[in-house]
Write a protein that holds these residues in place. Structure first.
Motif, PDB file in Angstrom:
ATOM      1  N   ASP A   1      59.794  26.617  50.539  1.00  0.00           N
ATOM      2  CA  ASP A   1      58.876  27.715  50.238  1.00  0.00           C
ATOM      3  C   ASP A   1      57.751  27.172  49.357  1.00  0.00           C
ATOM      4  O   ASP A   1      58.008  26.717  48.236  1.00  0.00           O
ATOM      5  CB  ASP A   1      59.616  28.852  49.537  1.00  0.00           C
ATOM      6  CG  ASP A   1      58.767  30.100  49.362  1.00  0.00           C
ATOM      7  OD1 ASP A   1      57.765  30.033  48.614  1.00  0.00           O
ATOM      8  OD2 ASP A   1      59.095  31.140  49.956  1.00  0.00           O
TER       9      ASP A   1
ATOM     10  N   ARG B   1      51.913  38.164  49.588  1.00  0.00           N
ATOM     11  CA  ARG B   1      51.904  37.182  48.520  1.00  0.00           C
ATOM     12  C   ARG B   1      50.505  36.855  48.024  1.00  0.00           C
ATOM     13  O   ARG B   1      50.367  36.100  47.062  1.00  0.00           O
ATOM     14  CB  ARG B   1      52.607  35.903  48.975  1.00  0.00           C
ATOM     15  CG  ARG B   1      54.086  36.108  49.294  1.00  0.00           C
ATOM     16  CD  ARG B   1      54.799  34.794  49.278  1.00  0.00           C
ATOM     17  NE  ARG B   1      56.165  34.894  49.752  1.00  0.00           N
ATOM     18  CZ  ARG B   1      56.997  33.861  49.823  1.00  0.00           C
ATOM     19  NH1 ARG B   1      56.571  32.657  49.461  1.00  0.00           N
ATOM     20  NH2 ARG B   1      58.216  34.007  50.270  1.00  0.00           N
TER      21      ARG B   1
ATOM     22  N   ASP C   1      65.333  34.409  44.582  1.00  0.00           N
ATOM     23  CA  ASP C   1      65.920  34.713  45.888  1.00  0.00           C
ATOM     24  C   ASP C   1      65.208  35.883  46.565  1.00  0.00           C
ATOM     25  O   ASP C   1      65.197  35.976  47.798  1.00  0.00           O
ATOM     26  CB  ASP C   1      67.405  35.026  45.738  1.00  0.00           C
ATOM     27  CG  ASP C   1      68.243  33.788  45.448  1.00  0.00           C
ATOM     28  OD1 ASP C   1      67.741  32.668  45.660  1.00  0.00           O
ATOM     29  OD2 ASP C   1      69.396  33.948  44.998  1.00  0.00           O
ATOM     30  N   SER C   2      64.621  36.763  45.762  1.00  0.00           N
ATOM     31  CA  SER C   2      63.953  37.941  46.316  1.00  0.00           C
ATOM     32  C   SER C   2      62.548  37.632  46.837  1.00  0.00           C
ATOM     33  O   SER C   2      61.945  38.467  47.518  1.00  0.00           O
ATOM     34  CB  SER C   2      63.862  39.042  45.256  1.00  0.00           C
ATOM     35  OG  SER C   2      62.858  38.745  44.285  1.00  0.00           O
TER      36      SER C   2
ATOM     37  N   ASN D   1      65.114  44.142  40.518  1.00  0.00           N
ATOM     38  CA  ASN D   1      65.112  44.451  41.950  1.00  0.00           C
ATOM     39  C   ASN D   1      63.927  45.336  42.325  1.00  0.00           C
ATOM     40  O   ASN D   1      63.857  45.837  43.456  1.00  0.00           O
ATOM     41  CB  ASN D   1      66.424  45.138  42.343  1.00  0.00           C
ATOM     42  CG  ASN D   1      67.634  44.239  42.118  1.00  0.00           C
ATOM     43  OD1 ASN D   1      67.585  43.050  42.390  1.00  0.00           O
ATOM     44  ND2 ASN D   1      68.706  44.810  41.592  1.00  0.00           N
TER      45      ASN D   1
ATOM     46  N   ASP E   1      61.565  35.774  49.157  1.00  0.00           N
ATOM     47  CA  ASP E   1      61.518  35.808  50.625  1.00  0.00           C
ATOM     48  C   ASP E   1      61.187  37.205  51.159  1.00  0.00           C
ATOM     49  O   ASP E   1      60.648  37.332  52.256  1.00  0.00           O
ATOM     50  CB  ASP E   1      62.869  35.370  51.211  1.00  0.00           C
ATOM     51  CG  ASP E   1      63.095  33.874  51.066  1.00  0.00           C
ATOM     52  OD1 ASP E   1      62.110  33.143  50.876  1.00  0.00           O
ATOM     53  OD2 ASP E   1      64.257  33.446  51.135  1.00  0.00           O
ATOM     54  N   MET E   2      61.538  38.222  50.383  1.00  0.00           N
ATOM     55  CA  MET E   2      61.377  39.597  50.857  1.00  0.00           C
ATOM     56  C   MET E   2      60.067  40.232  50.385  1.00  0.00           C
ATOM     57  O   MET E   2      59.850  41.429  50.572  1.00  0.00           O
ATOM     58  CB  MET E   2      62.567  40.449  50.398  1.00  0.00           C
ATOM     59  CG  MET E   2      63.888  39.981  50.993  1.00  0.00           C
ATOM     60  SD  MET E   2      65.308  40.921  50.386  1.00  0.00           S
ATOM     61  CE  MET E   2      65.475  40.258  48.715  1.00  0.00           C
ATOM     62  N   ILE E   3      59.212  39.462  49.732  1.00  0.00           N
ATOM     63  CA  ILE E   3      57.915  39.971  49.289  1.00  0.00           C
ATOM     64  C   ILE E   3      56.883  39.626  50.354  1.00  0.00           C
ATOM     65  O   ILE E   3      56.526  38.451  50.524  1.00  0.00           O
ATOM     66  CB  ILE E   3      57.508  39.365  47.927  1.00  0.00           C
ATOM     67  CG1 ILE E   3      58.552  39.736  46.859  1.00  0.00           C
ATOM     68  CG2 ILE E   3      56.129  39.864  47.513  1.00  0.00           C
ATOM     69  CD1 ILE E   3      58.292  39.117  45.499  1.00  0.00           C
ATOM     70  N   PRO E   4      56.383  40.620  51.091  1.00  0.00           N
ATOM     71  CA  PRO E   4      55.507  40.319  52.231  1.00  0.00           C
ATOM     72  C   PRO E   4      54.079  39.948  51.847  1.00  0.00           C
ATOM     73  O   PRO E   4      53.461  39.093  52.488  1.00  0.00           O
ATOM     74  CB  PRO E   4      55.540  41.624  53.042  1.00  0.00           C
ATOM     75  CG  PRO E   4      55.801  42.686  52.024  1.00  0.00           C
ATOM     76  CD  PRO E   4      56.696  42.052  50.987  1.00  0.00           C
TER      77      PRO E   4
END
Length: 248
Positions: A215, A176, A168-169, A131, A171-174
């Motif tokens: 994605d 890239r 799944d995480s 996480n 998506d939350m990584i701005p």
């Protein structure tokens, strides 16, 4: 004598290890001497590994003999932790985000050393890492997607569940385009297939679930894994079908 025997004999009979590591690191160059790294991680003690870790990014940049020494120190943390010195987990996690890629690889080696000794205790520790930041997630992928650690299906299932959480995480990584995500993406580009072949039924189910995600980065990761011969050996017809899914 073999190369391994020569390294071992020298280290067992001499105290000046640092100069020897400098001379035999293989750096600068395309490949460090990983056999020597393994021997040092087996023979070194806490004092020596801490001395190695003094070779930080300022005095031992990428592709220098000093980087090899730092990597020996980081890998050695795995030996210390596996012997009960769990206070070094915090330091090991710090090096997962080091700017030097070989040092980050040393973290993965350290996790594998720990996992071979006690896989379950390693998993408990890595639940927080998965996480964490992209570098820490990558360390989890590289550390756990090691065939010897996931021979047992229960272990393989745990690793596949970790990988699903990491996917799944995404998506939350701005950011890239930055190096941390690129490194994670590359690690997932081979690690997923390693875990899949250890538990094909669950691995294929996860792959098919990820295929439904809209994605582009995840699709790139899936396509990279489909290039691995290990998946063809696992199930040639299924692999061909997944490749066709991207074409269609």
């Amino acid at each position: 004598m073999t190369k391994r025997e020569l390294h071992t004999t020298y280290l067992e009979n001499n105290s000046n290890w640092l100069d020897y590591l400098m001379e035999h690191s293989g750096l600068p160059g395309p490949r460090a001497d990983l056999e020597l790294l393994q021997i040092v991680s087996e023979l070194g003690d806490e004092q020596f590994f801490m001395e190695c870790l003094e070779y930080d990014e300022t005095v031992a940049p990428t592709n220098t003999p000093g980087e090899f020494i730092a990597t020996c120190g980081v890998t050695g943390l795995g030996t210390l932790i596996s012997s009960g010195m769990i206070q070094h987990y915090e330091l090991l996690r710090k090096y997962a985000s080091d700017s030097r890629w070989r040092v980050r690889e040393g973290v993965a080696f350290a996790l594998q050393i720990i996992g071979k000794k006690d896989f379950d205790s390693l998993i408990v520790r890595l639940r927080d890492w998965k996480n964490g930041n992209p570098f820490e997630k990558r360390a989890v992928v590289a550390g756990l997607c090691e065939p010897v650690l996931i021979k047992q299906k229960n272990n393989a299932l745990t690793v596949l569940e970790f990988l699903e959480d990491i996917f799944d995480s995404i998506d939350m990584i701005p950011e890239r385009r930055d190096e941390p995500f690129r490194v994670l993406k590359k690690g997932l580009g081979y690690g997923l297939s390693v875990a899949m072949v250890a538990y094909p039924q669950k691995g294929k189910a996860l792959f098919e679930k990820l295929l439904l995600k809209q994605d582009s980065d995840i699709h790139w990761i899936l396509k990279e894994n489909l290039k691995k011969k290990r998946l063809v050996r696992m199930d040639q017809d299924w692999t061909s079908g997944m490749k066709s899914a991207f074409i269609n």
